[in-house]
Design an enzyme around this catalytic site. Structure first.
Site, short mmCIF file in Angstrom:
data_model
loop_
_atom_site.label_atom_id
_atom_site.label_comp_id
_atom_site.label_asym_id
_atom_site.label_seq_id
_atom_site.Cartn_x
_atom_site.Cartn_y
_atom_site.Cartn_z
N GLY A 79 -4.38 10.45 24.68
CA GLY A 79 -2.94 10.28 24.61
C GLY A 79 -2.23 11.60 24.40
O GLY A 79 -2.49 12.30 23.42
N HIS A 105 26.71 33.52 15.96
CA HIS A 105 25.85 34.50 16.63
C HIS A 105 25.17 35.37 15.57
O HIS A 105 25.81 35.79 14.61
CB HIS A 105 26.69 35.37 17.55
CG HIS A 105 25.89 36.48 18.20
ND1 HIS A 105 25.07 36.27 19.29
CD2 HIS A 105 25.79 37.80 17.89
CE1 HIS A 105 24.50 37.41 19.62
NE2 HIS A 105 24.93 38.37 18.79
N LYS A 136 0.80 -1.23 0.00
CA LYS A 136 0.00 0.00 0.00
C LYS A 136 0.82 1.28 0.00
O LYS A 136 0.71 2.10 -0.92
CB LYS A 136 -0.95 -0.01 1.20
CG LYS A 136 -1.92 1.16 1.25
CD LYS A 136 -2.84 1.03 2.47
CE LYS A 136 -3.86 2.17 2.51
NZ LYS A 136 -4.75 2.07 3.69
#
Length: 467
Positions: A181, A446, A35
């Site tokens: 959940g 940075h 599938k």
């Protein structure tokens, strides 16, 4: 040709990667898949969900934070278009898998394969091709059959009681939903649906959301979701789920107190069980663990010497990138090529892609202490990071756990904007036993979010700079 050096049973992230690596090593290779080429991940999981999550993030910015960025005016959000985009991206990635199969001269066999003996698969070919099962023989086989959704005991799926698969394949949204959940799937769907106007309640049996994460991360995600208007019921048991066709009633209990939640839909998201049934594993004597997963060694080999297994079916850490890593090791082991064993799955990276992201690896602080380590912890908040402020989202933090004796990392736990992108530096450092003293000398650009890691490295040796 129906005999191969290697046959892979399943074309998910682990399966197709294993096939590619096997082919690269000169082995004749075939993949059997009924599938989803690319697996759940590419079709109805990781990839389309990340599209929806990004759309939801944009919806959140325009509805909740527009003034911060000087944006004004009316905006509308069409979930149907977001859905269509998710399918387009998914289909493109699946096409990419087929391209890679062709590029690497891997045979695609579209059908459902099961063992008839230790060196043979019988494949029921998919519709549109001959109905007679195809007999495929091999010298080695890799089982990559994935997993299936676990359901709350005593409950069934129905029109309005669904899994991630049904939800991700619909253009229509309910007005309300209960998500059972509060792990990665429940949290991600909760974020998407809430930002498209759905009333969301998440029910978690364990005492906190994202119970596998560090306790401080759980506390922060609960705080952020509460700010969004998402209700999270922790320490709460689902007693029953009843679908009357028009809405769903969810009976829950906590500390002996019962209540009933009513919603248009219920999404079951309590986890996954390995897909071991229906493949004839019993016929070839493949051993299973007590949890009904395929038992493997550190090179993905089962108790049957020429049969390997990878991915969710092994019941290790059920994540796509773990399956991919296992697939590479399995293929290299079969070919007799140089490889590297996989053993400690606790140290694999894991991430949840709501905003803020949750990202982690290794031991939580509590797990490290319980394991008897002399622990040192450094925690740096993104409120002290310039890039996070520039992005308009300084929520969250980086928390590193290290062994005080040797200075090596035991775990990393992060919540913040796109912190999933920060994981590789940490897992690389852990894998090759770099210490905080060594890591702190790695110069970070940075301004970036990654500077939070450098600050924590400083913190682990007692001199955090910017906090």
């Amino acid at each position: 040709m129906t005999h191969y050096d290697v046959v892979v049973l399943g074309a998910g992230p682990g399966g197709y990667v294993a096939a590619i690596r096997a082919a690269q090593l000169g082995l004749s290779t075939a993949v059997v898949e009924p599938k989803y080429w690319g697996g759940i991940c590419l079709n109805v999981g990781c990839i389309p969900s990340k599209v929806l999550l990004h759309n939801a993030e944009l919806a959140h910015i325009f509805t909740k934070e527009a003034k911060t960025f000087g944006i004004s005016g009316d905006a509308s959000f069409d979930y149907g278009i977001a859905y269509d985009r998710s399918r387009k991206v998914s289909e493109g990635r699946v096409a990419g898998v087929h391209f890679l199969m062709k590029k690497n001269k891997i045979t695609e066999i579209h059908g459902y394969g099961r063992f008839t003996d230790a060196n043979t698969l019988s494949v029921e070919l998919s519709e549109g091709v001959p109905e007679t099962p195809l007999k495929v023989t091999f010298n080695n086989v890799i089982i990559a059959t994935g997993s299936k959704t676990r359901l709350v005991p005593g409950t069934l799926l129905s029109t309005n009681v669904i899994t991630y698969e049904e939800q991700i394949l619909t253009r229509e949204l309910p007005d309300s939903i209960v998500i059972v959940g509060a792990g990665a799937i429940g949290i991600e769907f909760g974020y998407v649906l809430k930002n498209y106007g759905v009333d969301v309640t998440i029910v978690e049996f364990l005492p906190r959301a994202m119970p596998n994460e560090d306790a401080e991360v759980s506390k922060e995600i609960e705080k952020q979701f509460k700010k969004m208007g998402i209700k999270i019921l922790t320490g709460t048991k689902v007693e029953s789920i009843s679908d009357n066709g028009s809405h769903v009633l969810v009976a829950v209990s906590k500390d002996g107190q019962f209540q009933e939640l009513k919603a248009d839909k219920v999404l079951q998201a309590i986890g996954f069980a390995p897909n071991v049934d229906g493949y004839g594993l019993d016929k070839v004597g493949v051993a299973l663990t007590a949890d009904k997963a395929v038992d493997i060694d550190d090179y993905m080999q089962t108790n049957v010497s020429h049969i390997y297994a990878i991915g969710d079916v092994t019941g290790k850490l059920q994540l796509a990138h773990v399956a991919e890593a296992q697939g590479v090791v399995a293929a290299e082991a079969i070919a007799g090529a140089e490889t590297l064993a996989l053993s400690d799955y606790r140290m694999m990276p894991r991430a949840t892609f709501c905003q803020p992201n949750v990202a982690s690896f290794g031991l939580t602080e509590q797990q490290a202490r319980d394991g008897g380590y002399d622990v040192v912890v450094a925690k740096f908040p993104f409120t002290a990071n310039a890039k996070a402020h520039g992005m308009g989202d300084p929520s969250g933090f980086v928390k590193l756990v290290a062994d005080a004796k040797y200075g090596e990392l035991l775990g990393g736990h992060m919540i913040g904007h796109n912190v999933s992108e920060l994981l590789p530096e940490l897992t690389l450092a852990q894998k090759w036993d770099l210490t905080a003293t060594e890591l702190v000398r790695n110069v970070h650009t940075h301004p970036t979010l990654s500077e939070a890691l450098q600050e924590c490295f400083h913190g682990l040796i007692g001199h955090m700079i910017n906090f």
